[in-house]
Design an enzyme around this catalytic site. Sequence first.
Site, PDB file in Angstrom:
ATOM      1  N   GLY A 127       2.397  70.467  84.322  1.00 31.03           N
ATOM      2  CA  GLY A 127       1.755  69.301  83.713  1.00 31.03           C
ATOM      3  C   GLY A 127       2.248  68.009  84.324  1.00 31.03           C
ATOM      4  N   ARG A 139       8.338  59.111  95.594  1.00 29.50           N
ATOM      5  CA  ARG A 139       8.712  57.956  96.423  1.00 29.50           C
ATOM      6  C   ARG A 139      10.202  57.967  96.728  1.00 29.50           C
ATOM      7  NH1 ARG A 139      10.807  52.899  94.935  1.00 29.50           N
ATOM      8  NH2 ARG A 139      10.150  51.101  96.215  1.00 29.50           N
ATOM      9  N   ARG A 142      11.836  58.378 100.501  1.00 30.44           N
ATOM     10  CA  ARG A 142      12.633  57.290 101.078  1.00 30.44           C
ATOM     11  C   ARG A 142      14.100  57.680 101.248  1.00 30.44           C
ATOM     12  NH1 ARG A 142       9.788  51.591  99.181  1.00 30.44           N
ATOM     13  NH2 ARG A 142       7.830  52.065 100.258  1.00 30.44           N
ATOM     14  N   ARG A 199      -1.321  74.642  88.193  1.00 32.64           N
ATOM     15  CA  ARG A 199      -0.609  75.873  87.876  1.00 32.64           C
ATOM     16  C   ARG A 199      -1.226  76.990  88.706  1.00 32.64           C
ATOM     17  NH1 ARG A 199      -0.508  72.933  83.035  1.00 32.64           N
ATOM     18  NH2 ARG A 199       1.578  72.815  82.106  1.00 32.64           N
ATOM     19  N   ASP A 247      10.089  73.821  83.164  1.00 31.97           N
ATOM     20  CA  ASP A 247      10.782  75.100  83.283  1.00 31.97           C
ATOM     21  C   ASP A 247       9.934  76.178  83.945  1.00 31.97           C
ATOM     22  OD1 ASP A 247       9.059  75.359  81.157  1.00 31.97           O
ATOM     23  OD2 ASP A 247      10.576  75.967  79.699  1.00 31.97           O
ATOM     24  N   THR A 278       8.597  66.175  82.752  1.00 23.76           N
ATOM     25  CA  THR A 278       7.766  66.628  81.642  1.00 23.76           C
ATOM     26  C   THR A 278       7.910  65.655  80.488  1.00 23.76           C
ATOM     27  OG1 THR A 278       7.477  68.333  79.943  1.00 23.76           O
ATOM     28  CG2 THR A 278       9.637  68.196  80.968  1.00 23.76           C
ATOM     29  N   ILE A 279       6.828  65.388  79.777  1.00 25.40           N
ATOM     30  CA  ILE A 279       6.913  64.445  78.669  1.00 25.40           C
ATOM     31  C   ILE A 279       7.618  65.045  77.456  1.00 25.40           C
ATOM     32  CG2 ILE A 279       4.817  63.263  79.428  1.00 25.40           C
ATOM     33  CD1 ILE A 279       3.401  64.525  76.963  1.00 25.40           C
ATOM     34  N   ASP A 280       7.780  66.366  77.414  1.00 29.65           N
ATOM     35  CA  ASP A 280       8.317  67.020  76.218  1.00 29.65           C
ATOM     36  C   ASP A 280       9.825  66.854  76.038  1.00 29.65           C
ATOM     37  OD1 ASP A 280       5.836  67.925  75.409  1.00 29.65           O
ATOM     38  OD2 ASP A 280       5.996  69.807  76.512  1.00 29.65           O
ATOM     39  N   ASP A 314      12.191  68.777  76.881  1.00 31.46           N
ATOM     40  CA  ASP A 314      12.748  70.021  76.327  1.00 31.46           C
ATOM     41  C   ASP A 314      13.557  70.835  77.331  1.00 31.46           C
ATOM     42  OD1 ASP A 314      10.557  70.637  77.904  1.00 31.46           O
ATOM     43  OD2 ASP A 314       9.802  72.205  76.581  1.00 31.46           O
ATOM     44  N   ARG A 337      -1.580  52.490  62.008  1.00 29.50           N
ATOM     45  CA  ARG A 337      -1.070  51.976  60.736  1.00 29.50           C
ATOM     46  C   ARG A 337      -1.846  50.739  60.281  1.00 29.50           C
ATOM     47  NH1 ARG A 337       3.025  52.874  57.597  1.00 29.50           N
ATOM     48  NH2 ARG A 337       4.186  54.174  59.057  1.00 29.50           N
ATOM     49  N   ARG A 356       4.276  71.374  71.827  1.00 26.20           N
ATOM     50  CA  ARG A 356       3.945  72.727  71.386  1.00 26.20           C
ATOM     51  C   ARG A 356       5.193  73.513  71.015  1.00 26.20           C
ATOM     52  NH1 ARG A 356       1.230  73.995  75.496  1.00 26.20           N
ATOM     53  NH2 ARG A 356       2.779  75.194  76.630  1.00 26.20           N
ATOM     54  N   GLY A 360       8.152  54.440  61.304  1.00 25.19           N
ATOM     55  CA  GLY A 360       8.244  54.469  59.850  1.00 25.19           C
ATOM     56  C   GLY A 360       7.372  55.503  59.188  1.00 25.19           C
ATOM     57  N   GLU A 404       2.286  69.262  67.709  1.00 22.54           N
ATOM     58  CA  GLU A 404       1.225  70.265  67.809  1.00 22.54           C
ATOM     59  C   GLU A 404       1.740  71.687  67.601  1.00 22.54           C
ATOM     60  OE1 GLU A 404      -0.533  70.543  71.721  1.00 22.54           O
ATOM     61  OE2 GLU A 404       1.312  69.856  72.677  1.00 22.54           O
ATOM     62  N   ARG A 426      -7.320  60.942  56.856  1.00 21.88           N
ATOM     63  CA  ARG A 426      -7.869  60.953  58.212  1.00 21.88           C
ATOM     64  C   ARG A 426      -6.920  61.707  59.141  1.00 21.88           C
ATOM     65  NH1 ARG A 426     -11.530  59.419  55.675  1.00 21.88           N
ATOM     66  NH2 ARG A 426     -12.969  57.683  56.065  1.00 21.88           N
ATOM     67  N   ARG A 474       0.046  61.636  78.291  1.00 23.28           N
ATOM     68  CA  ARG A 474       0.495  61.983  79.641  1.00 23.28           C
ATOM     69  C   ARG A 474       0.284  60.851  80.645  1.00 23.28           C
ATOM     70  NH1 ARG A 474       1.942  67.101  80.609  1.00 23.28           N
ATOM     71  NH2 ARG A 474       1.100  68.807  79.346  1.00 23.28           N
TER      72      ARG A 474
END
Length: 325
Positions: free
Chosen positions: A13, A23, A27, A74, A105, A128-130, A132, A157, A174, A188, A225, A249, A258
Site C-alpha cells: 500500500g 529521493r 541522493r 502487490r 511487513d 505504511t500509514i498503520d 504497526d 464535528r 484493519r 475529543g 475498520e 450518521r 493514504r
Amino acid sequence: MIIKKLGVMTSGGDAPGMNAAIRSVVRAATHHELECLGIRLGYQGLIENDLLELGARDVKNIINRGGTFLKTARSKEFKTAQGRKKAYENLKKHQIDALIIIGGDGSFTGARVFGSEYDIPVVGIPGTIDNDIYGTDFTVGYDTALNTVIEAIDKIRDTATSHNRLFFVEVMGRDAGFIALNSGIATGALDILIPEKDYNLDQLFTSIERGNKEGKSSSIIVVAEGEKLGGVYDLAKATGMKYPDYDIRVSILGHVQRGGNPSCYDRVLASRLGVAAVESIIKGKRDIMVGIRGNKIIFTLFEEAIRKKNEINEDLIKIADIIAV
C-alpha cells in the site's frame, strides 16, 4: 561484497512520504558514488523488467508529493519460485548488487525470502500509514495520515454539533488501532473502538448515555475498520435500535487517509531512513529494516519485524477513557 549499484522500489500500500524516501535513497547513493535504479510497480516491475536509471536530478520536486512516483503493486507471481527467479535474472541483467524496499511487513516477507534464496543484500524502510511494524516508533506515512484524519473529524464535528448528531467515523486500521486511538484522543471522541481492545455493545451504550447525561451537543465515535463488533454500519444500526430518537450518521474516511502531501515529520523521517538504508548496505548489513526509536536510527532483522507487531500504548487507552467525559 563491494556494492556498486542499488535498486530501490516501493511495495504494498502507498503511504505519504514514500517519494521522500526514494529521493533520499537516490541522493545518498549519488553522494556515495553508487549507481541507482528505480524499480516500478514493486516486485511485479522487477519480474517484468520495468526499471529506470535514477540520478539526483531525477528525484527533484518529489519530496512534497504524496503517493509514489515509482508506483506500487502487490505481486502474486513473486510469491512463486518461478516469479522470484525472473526477478533475480533481471537484477543480474542490470548488475544490481543490493535492494532497498520501502513498504510494510508483507513486502519485508518477500524481501527476506528473496534475499535468502539468491544471496542478495536487502534493506527495508517501513512505509505504511498503520504504524504497526515492529522495530520503529513511527512508520513513513503514519503522521500524515493521522493529521488527515484529525482534519476530517474536526470538520465532521462541526456538522454534528449543528444538528445534535451522533457520528460513527471509520478510519483505517484493519489489524491495528494506532490511527483510531490517537485521532480519537486528539479530536475529543466520545468513544474509540480498536482491534486491540475487547468491547461490547453495552459498553458502547454506556458511553453514549454518559455523554448524553453530561449534556454533549455532539458525539463522535471513532471506529478502526478492524474492530470486533461487526462493522461501522452494524454498530450504527444497533445504536439506532437502542436509541430510536437519535440522529445517527456514518462517515467512512477510506483511502483519503493514504493521500496528500506528506507532513514535515514524514519528510524528515523518510529522509533519515533513506540515508541510513544506503549507508547500512555499504557497511555490509542485510536482511534488516531501518527504523527510529527514541529519535535514534535502529536496525531490526526482517524476521523479527515480520513476526512481531507494534503494541498499542495501554496508557493512551486509559487516557482516552478518562478525558471522554
